[in-house]
Motif scaffolding. Structure first.
Motif, PDB file in Angstrom:
ATOM      1  N   SER A 201     -54.677  18.533 117.289  1.00  0.00           N
ATOM      2  CA  SER A 201     -55.047  18.019 118.609  1.00  0.00           C
ATOM      3  C   SER A 201     -54.089  18.531 119.674  1.00  0.00           C
ATOM      4  O   SER A 201     -52.890  18.637 119.455  1.00  0.00           O
ATOM      5  CB  SER A 201     -55.047  16.491 118.607  1.00  0.00           C
ATOM      6  OG  SER A 201     -53.744  15.983 118.382  1.00  0.00           O
ATOM      7  N   PHE A 202     -54.660  18.875 120.833  1.00  0.00           N
ATOM      8  CA  PHE A 202     -53.861  19.251 121.993  1.00  0.00           C
ATOM      9  C   PHE A 202     -54.139  18.236 123.099  1.00  0.00           C
ATOM     10  O   PHE A 202     -55.234  17.659 123.173  1.00  0.00           O
ATOM     11  CB  PHE A 202     -54.192  20.668 122.459  1.00  0.00           C
ATOM     12  CG  PHE A 202     -55.660  20.930 122.683  1.00  0.00           C
ATOM     13  CD1 PHE A 202     -56.219  20.739 123.934  1.00  0.00           C
ATOM     14  CD2 PHE A 202     -56.480  21.348 121.641  1.00  0.00           C
ATOM     15  CE1 PHE A 202     -57.568  20.966 124.153  1.00  0.00           C
ATOM     16  CE2 PHE A 202     -57.833  21.578 121.850  1.00  0.00           C
ATOM     17  CZ  PHE A 202     -58.380  21.385 123.097  1.00  0.00           C
ATOM     18  N   SER A 203     -53.164  17.998 123.953  1.00  0.00           N
ATOM     19  CA  SER A 203     -53.314  16.958 124.972  1.00  0.00           C
ATOM     20  C   SER A 203     -54.053  17.459 126.208  1.00  0.00           C
ATOM     21  O   SER A 203     -54.777  16.697 126.849  1.00  0.00           O
ATOM     22  CB  SER A 203     -51.945  16.408 125.379  1.00  0.00           C
ATOM     23  OG  SER A 203     -51.110  17.462 125.863  1.00  0.00           O
ATOM     24  N   ASP A 204     -53.870  18.728 126.549  1.00  0.00           N
ATOM     25  CA  ASP A 204     -54.565  19.330 127.684  1.00  0.00           C
ATOM     26  C   ASP A 204     -54.436  20.844 127.560  1.00  0.00           C
ATOM     27  O   ASP A 204     -53.964  21.357 126.540  1.00  0.00           O
ATOM     28  CB  ASP A 204     -54.012  18.825 129.026  1.00  0.00           C
ATOM     29  CG  ASP A 204     -52.506  19.002 129.156  1.00  0.00           C
ATOM     30  OD1 ASP A 204     -51.966  19.996 128.618  1.00  0.00           O
ATOM     31  OD2 ASP A 204     -51.863  18.147 129.797  1.00  0.00           O
ATOM     32  N   SER A 205     -54.828  21.563 128.603  1.00  0.00           N
ATOM     33  CA  SER A 205     -54.800  23.026 128.533  1.00  0.00           C
ATOM     34  C   SER A 205     -53.386  23.595 128.425  1.00  0.00           C
ATOM     35  O   SER A 205     -53.206  24.727 127.988  1.00  0.00           O
ATOM     36  CB  SER A 205     -55.501  23.617 129.765  1.00  0.00           C
ATOM     37  OG  SER A 205     -54.878  23.180 130.959  1.00  0.00           O
ATOM     38  N   ASN A 206     -52.374  22.810 128.784  1.00  0.00           N
ATOM     39  CA  ASN A 206     -50.998  23.313 128.762  1.00  0.00           C
ATOM     40  C   ASN A 206     -50.481  23.586 127.360  1.00  0.00           C
ATOM     41  O   ASN A 206     -49.696  24.519 127.151  1.00  0.00           O
ATOM     42  CB  ASN A 206     -50.069  22.330 129.477  1.00  0.00           C
ATOM     43  CG  ASN A 206     -50.349  22.238 130.967  1.00  0.00           C
ATOM     44  OD1 ASN A 206     -50.620  23.242 131.607  1.00  0.00           O
ATOM     45  ND2 ASN A 206     -50.318  21.030 131.515  1.00  0.00           N
ATOM     46  N   ASP A 207     -50.894  22.752 126.392  1.00  0.00           N
ATOM     47  CA  ASP A 207     -50.411  22.968 125.031  1.00  0.00           C
ATOM     48  C   ASP A 207     -51.491  23.517 124.099  1.00  0.00           C
ATOM     49  O   ASP A 207     -51.288  23.635 122.897  1.00  0.00           O
ATOM     50  CB  ASP A 207     -49.809  21.684 124.447  1.00  0.00           C
ATOM     51  CG  ASP A 207     -50.832  20.560 124.300  1.00  0.00           C
ATOM     52  OD1 ASP A 207     -51.876  20.606 124.982  1.00  0.00           O
ATOM     53  OD2 ASP A 207     -50.579  19.639 123.502  1.00  0.00           O
ATOM     54  N   LEU A 208     -52.635  23.871 124.668  1.00  0.00           N
ATOM     55  CA  LEU A 208     -53.733  24.376 123.843  1.00  0.00           C
ATOM     56  C   LEU A 208     -53.356  25.655 123.111  1.00  0.00           C
ATOM     57  O   LEU A 208     -53.639  25.814 121.920  1.00  0.00           O
ATOM     58  CB  LEU A 208     -54.964  24.611 124.726  1.00  0.00           C
ATOM     59  CG  LEU A 208     -56.151  25.338 124.079  1.00  0.00           C
ATOM     60  CD1 LEU A 208     -56.618  24.617 122.825  1.00  0.00           C
ATOM     61  CD2 LEU A 208     -57.293  25.482 125.081  1.00  0.00           C
ATOM     62  N   SER A 209     -52.729  26.590 123.802  1.00  0.00           N
ATOM     63  CA  SER A 209     -52.414  27.876 123.184  1.00  0.00           C
ATOM     64  C   SER A 209     -51.529  27.702 121.960  1.00  0.00           C
ATOM     65  O   SER A 209     -51.792  28.284 120.899  1.00  0.00           O
ATOM     66  CB  SER A 209     -51.734  28.787 124.209  1.00  0.00           C
ATOM     67  OG  SER A 209     -51.389  30.032 123.624  1.00  0.00           O
ATOM     68  N   ALA A 210     -50.486  26.910 122.086  1.00  0.00           N
ATOM     69  CA  ALA A 210     -49.558  26.708 120.973  1.00  0.00           C
ATOM     70  C   ALA A 210     -50.245  26.015 119.803  1.00  0.00           C
ATOM     71  O   ALA A 210     -50.063  26.400 118.633  1.00  0.00           O
ATOM     72  CB  ALA A 210     -48.355  25.883 121.437  1.00  0.00           C
ATOM     73  N   VAL A 211     -51.057  24.989 120.096  1.00  0.00           N
ATOM     74  CA  VAL A 211     -51.738  24.256 119.027  1.00  0.00           C
ATOM     75  C   VAL A 211     -52.779  25.138 118.351  1.00  0.00           C
ATOM     76  O   VAL A 211     -52.913  25.138 117.117  1.00  0.00           O
ATOM     77  CB  VAL A 211     -52.390  22.968 119.590  1.00  0.00           C
ATOM     78  CG1 VAL A 211     -53.223  22.275 118.516  1.00  0.00           C
ATOM     79  CG2 VAL A 211     -51.315  22.016 120.118  1.00  0.00           C
ATOM     80  N   ALA A 212     -53.537  25.901 119.148  1.00  0.00           N
ATOM     81  CA  ALA A 212     -54.551  26.781 118.572  1.00  0.00           C
ATOM     82  C   ALA A 212     -53.920  27.855 117.693  1.00  0.00           C
ATOM     83  O   ALA A 212     -54.467  28.221 116.637  1.00  0.00           O
ATOM     84  CB  ALA A 212     -55.381  27.415 119.678  1.00  0.00           C
ATOM     85  N   THR A 213     -52.776  28.369 118.091  1.00  0.00           N
ATOM     86  CA  THR A 213     -52.076  29.380 117.299  1.00  0.00           C
ATOM     87  C   THR A 213     -51.661  28.806 115.952  1.00  0.00           C
ATOM     88  O   THR A 213     -51.847  29.454 114.896  1.00  0.00           O
ATOM     89  CB  THR A 213     -50.840  29.891 118.061  1.00  0.00           C
ATOM     90  OG1 THR A 213     -51.254  30.487 119.298  1.00  0.00           O
ATOM     91  CG2 THR A 213     -50.080  30.920 117.235  1.00  0.00           C
ATOM     92  N   THR A 214     -51.142  27.591 115.949  1.00  0.00           N
ATOM     93  CA  THR A 214     -50.766  26.935 114.693  1.00  0.00           C
ATOM     94  C   THR A 214     -51.984  26.658 113.835  1.00  0.00           C
ATOM     95  O   THR A 214     -51.974  26.873 112.608  1.00  0.00           O
ATOM     96  CB  THR A 214     -50.035  25.611 114.990  1.00  0.00           C
ATOM     97  OG1 THR A 214     -48.861  25.881 115.753  1.00  0.00           O
ATOM     98  CG2 THR A 214     -49.636  24.905 113.699  1.00  0.00           C
ATOM     99  N   ALA A 215     -53.077  26.185 114.478  1.00  0.00           N
ATOM    100  CA  ALA A 215     -54.297  25.873 113.736  1.00  0.00           C
ATOM    101  C   ALA A 215     -54.857  27.113 113.047  1.00  0.00           C
ATOM    102  O   ALA A 215     -55.266  27.060 111.872  1.00  0.00           O
ATOM    103  CB  ALA A 215     -55.330  25.282 114.684  1.00  0.00           C
ATOM    104  N   CYS A 216     -54.861  28.233 113.743  1.00  0.00           N
ATOM    105  CA  CYS A 216     -55.381  29.470 113.151  1.00  0.00           C
ATOM    106  C   CYS A 216     -54.500  29.945 111.996  1.00  0.00           C
ATOM    107  O   CYS A 216     -55.003  30.434 110.976  1.00  0.00           O
ATOM    108  CB  CYS A 216     -55.481  30.556 114.220  1.00  0.00           C
ATOM    109  SG  CYS A 216     -56.840  30.330 115.388  1.00  0.00           S
ATOM    110  N   ALA A 217     -53.198  29.790 112.149  1.00  0.00           N
ATOM    111  CA  ALA A 217     -52.273  30.245 111.115  1.00  0.00           C
ATOM    112  C   ALA A 217     -52.397  29.417 109.839  1.00  0.00           C
ATOM    113  O   ALA A 217     -52.161  29.931 108.734  1.00  0.00           O
ATOM    114  CB  ALA A 217     -50.843  30.185 111.637  1.00  0.00           C
ATOM    115  N   GLU A 218     -52.792  28.146 109.978  1.00  0.00           N
ATOM    116  CA  GLU A 218     -52.814  27.247 108.826  1.00  0.00           C
ATOM    117  C   GLU A 218     -54.221  26.966 108.298  1.00  0.00           C
ATOM    118  O   GLU A 218     -54.386  26.122 107.422  1.00  0.00           O
ATOM    119  CB  GLU A 218     -52.130  25.927 109.203  1.00  0.00           C
ATOM    120  CG  GLU A 218     -50.660  26.097 109.581  1.00  0.00           C
ATOM    121  CD  GLU A 218     -49.981  24.780 109.917  1.00  0.00           C
ATOM    122  OE1 GLU A 218     -50.621  23.706 109.716  1.00  0.00           O
ATOM    123  OE2 GLU A 218     -48.823  24.811 110.395  1.00  0.00           O
TER     124      GLU A 218
END
Length: 325
Positions: A201-218
């Motif tokens: 889960s990401f809280s808004d567009s500010n942390d989306l990139s970091a969360v999406a990168t982790t999600a794809c890696a895992e």
């Protein structure tokens, strides 16, 4: 005598002129002469919500012609803007509020219990409005249409495309309760199929990139539900998924265009149009939103994204339509 005849003639001419004005006004109003003002609050701008707003306006224009005036406002994804916009609608005394998106609907609900409210692009009204044991009608001044596609079939789509995948990541915005509802439901179906699931889960567009990168890696594959923040940043998610080679199954066509390989989608224009028809029933025929059942999309379409599939070396199964540009 001559003066009297002239006076009668002038009176007759005056009467004909008034009749002509009356006829012209009839063309611009409903049969009973009423006009209506509808406030439209759209949570943010992206393809799906834009289509729903367009369908809503088209329906009311066809049904009411010049008798209806719209005040469309876009909150740009800001909940504070939602509250300000609907507050303005209430102060202006609009005849009906159309709320496009969950946060917009929640703001409208908080602002008025008197003005009729119709939602659209809302996944689950019980979740959005905090109604326990929701049975299809709200019992309040709110009704509308849902964008919920069959979540069991979306989960089955993951299995159809990626039967050998091990881990499915579920990526969503924590600020959107209907997104959480979708991923929880889809996770249940996927785990019954034998997949390991992990929510990101990401809280808004500010942390989306970091969360999406982790999600794809895992994850071996991602599922992204009908989520407004994800929809507004779908190309960002798409770039990250392509870099990692992680395919995405999307909750609707707009997100699929930006980052997905496939989706089971509805027509947002159609549900917006249906919402416009519901508005007509309320405005003209006196229908009570409290007693109007939530309406759902009449059909669902399996679609694939040729660009993403080619980039990831995937071939769509039979029965899928290509998403339109």
């Amino acid at each position: 005598l001559l003066s009297g005849v002239m006076a009668l003639s002038l009176a007759a001419c005056g009467g004909s002129q008034d009749d002509a004005v009356s006829d012209d006004n009839t063309d611009d109003t409903t049969a009973d002469g009423k006009t209506y003002t509808v406030g439209i609050i759209q949570q943010q701008q992206h393809v799906a919500l834009d289509a729903a707003t367009e369908g809503f306006q088209d329906a009311l224009k066809e049904l009411l012609g010049d008798s209806v005036t719209f005040d469309p406002q876009n909150a740009s994804g800001d909940s504070a803007n939602c509250s300000t916009i609907v507050g303005g609608f209430v102060s202006a005394g609009v005849d009906l509020i159309m709320a496009n998106g969950t946060t917009a609907l929640q703001a409208a609900m908080a602002a008025t219990e008197e003005i009729p409210i119709l939602g659209t692009s809302i996944t689950e009204y019980g979740v959005a409005l905090g109604i326990d044991g929701f049975t299809g009608t709200t019992g309040t001044n709110i009704s509308g249409t849902s964008d919920l596609a069959p979540l069991d079939q979306q989960a089955a789509m993951v299995q159809e495309w990626f039967p050998d995948a091990g881990t499915v990541g579920l990526l969503y915005c924590s600020a959107e309760p209907n997104s959480k509802y979708q991923v929880d439901t889809v996770q249940g179906y996927l785990e019954e199929m034998g997949y390991t699931c992990k929510q990101f889960s990401f809280s808004d567009s500010n942390d989306l990139s970091a969360v999406a990168t982790t999600a794809c890696a895992e994850s071996d594959v991602l599922y992204v539900p009908t989520d407004n923040t994800a929809a507004n940043n779908s190309e960002l998610i798409g770039n990250i998924s392509l870099d990692s080679g992680t395919p995405v199954i999307a909750g609707e066509e707009g997100i699929c265009k930006g980052c997905g390989v496939a989706t089971l989608t509805i027509s947002y224009y159609d549900i917006g149009y249906k919402t416009g028809e519901m508005a007509y029933e309320i405005l003209v025929n006196g229908a009570n939103p409290a007693e109007m059942p939530i309406e759902y999309a009449p059909q669902f379409t399996a679609k694939y994204n040729p660009t993403m599939c080619e980039a990831l070396g995937l071939t769509a199964p039979d029965g899928y339509e290509a998403v339109t540009e």
